[in-house]
Design a protein around this motif. Structure first.
Motif, PDB file in Angstrom:
ATOM      1  N   GLU A  19       0.810  -1.260  -0.051  1.00 17.42           N
ATOM      2  CA  GLU A  19       0.087  -0.068  -0.012  1.00 17.42           C
ATOM      3  C   GLU A  19       0.803   1.284   0.072  1.00 17.42           C
ATOM      4  OE1 GLU A  19      -3.430   2.152   2.709  1.00 17.42           O
ATOM      5  OE2 GLU A  19      -2.236   0.479   3.460  1.00 17.42           O
ATOM      6  N   PRO A  21       0.005   5.056   0.497  1.00 15.67           N
ATOM      7  CA  PRO A  21      -0.951   5.860   1.019  1.00 15.67           C
ATOM      8  C   PRO A  21      -0.912   7.123   0.128  1.00 15.67           C
ATOM      9  CG  PRO A  21       0.155   4.877   2.764  1.00 15.67           C
ATOM     10  CD  PRO A  21       0.840   4.511   1.812  1.00 15.67           C
ATOM     11  N   GLY A  24      -3.347   7.181  -2.452  1.00 15.84           N
ATOM     12  CA  GLY A  24      -5.154   7.254  -2.444  1.00 15.84           C
ATOM     13  C   GLY A  24      -5.296   5.853  -2.734  1.00 15.84           C
ATOM     14  N   ASP A  25      -6.763   5.752  -3.326  1.00 22.79           N
ATOM     15  CA  ASP A  25      -7.325   4.425  -3.658  1.00 22.79           C
ATOM     16  C   ASP A  25      -6.454   3.698  -4.715  1.00 22.79           C
ATOM     17  OD1 ASP A  25      -9.119   4.983  -1.849  1.00 22.79           O
ATOM     18  OD2 ASP A  25     -10.539   5.642  -3.288  1.00 22.79           O
ATOM     19  N   ASP A  26      -5.826   4.095  -5.472  1.00 18.16           N
ATOM     20  CA  ASP A  26      -5.048   3.549  -6.600  1.00 18.16           C
ATOM     21  C   ASP A  26      -3.663   3.163  -5.921  1.00 18.16           C
ATOM     22  OD1 ASP A  26      -7.051   4.034  -8.316  1.00 18.16           O
ATOM     23  OD2 ASP A  26      -5.967   5.852  -8.946  1.00 18.16           O
TER      24      ASP A  26
END
Length: 130
Positions: A19, A21, A24-26
């Motif tokens: 992840e 951060p 974002g969501d991508d």
């Protein structure tokens, strides 16, 4: 200009979930092996941010799960402890070699040198010959 991104890597089934951060969501990808995580994160950032791969640095934080503690710091401490232990071992061997040479020069029997150094007489002989 290179930029450093924080990356969190967690275990999920047979995969390491990566992840980022800042994206974002991508900002999610995966890797089969932990050793692939850094490159996978850098590639994801390069594609998402439109930057050259060479300009991207990541700071990877490994956790067993999202709520768990950061294992990276513990692993780094272990690495430092090993490096320190190797240094002490090297110093210890050099000191033992010097003492073995001194004692042999004073005609102390090899078995007695081994006894004092708490090593076998074969190891004492190796120290003397090295």
């Amino acid at each position: 200009m290179s930029e450093t991104y924080e990356v969190t890597v967690t275990r999920e089934g047979k995969w390491w979930m990566i992840e980022v951060p800042a994206l974002g969501d991508d900002g999610l990808t995966q890797a089969r092996r932990l050793g692939e995580a850094e490159l996978m994160a850098r590639e994801l950032i390069a594609v998402s941010a439109g930057k050259p791969l060479a300009d991207i640095n990541v700071s990877v934080h490994v956790k067993l799960d999202a709520e768990g503690p950061d294992l990276t710091e513990r692993a780094e401490k272990i690495k430092q402890d090993r490096e320190r232990a190797a240094k002490y071992e090297s110093t210890s061997v050099a000191s033992a070699r010097a003492l073995a040479h001194e004692m042999a020069a004073a005609s102390v029997p090899v078995r007695d040198i081994g006894q004092l150094l708490d090593v076998s007489f074969q190891r004492a002989s190796q120290l003397i010959k090295s």
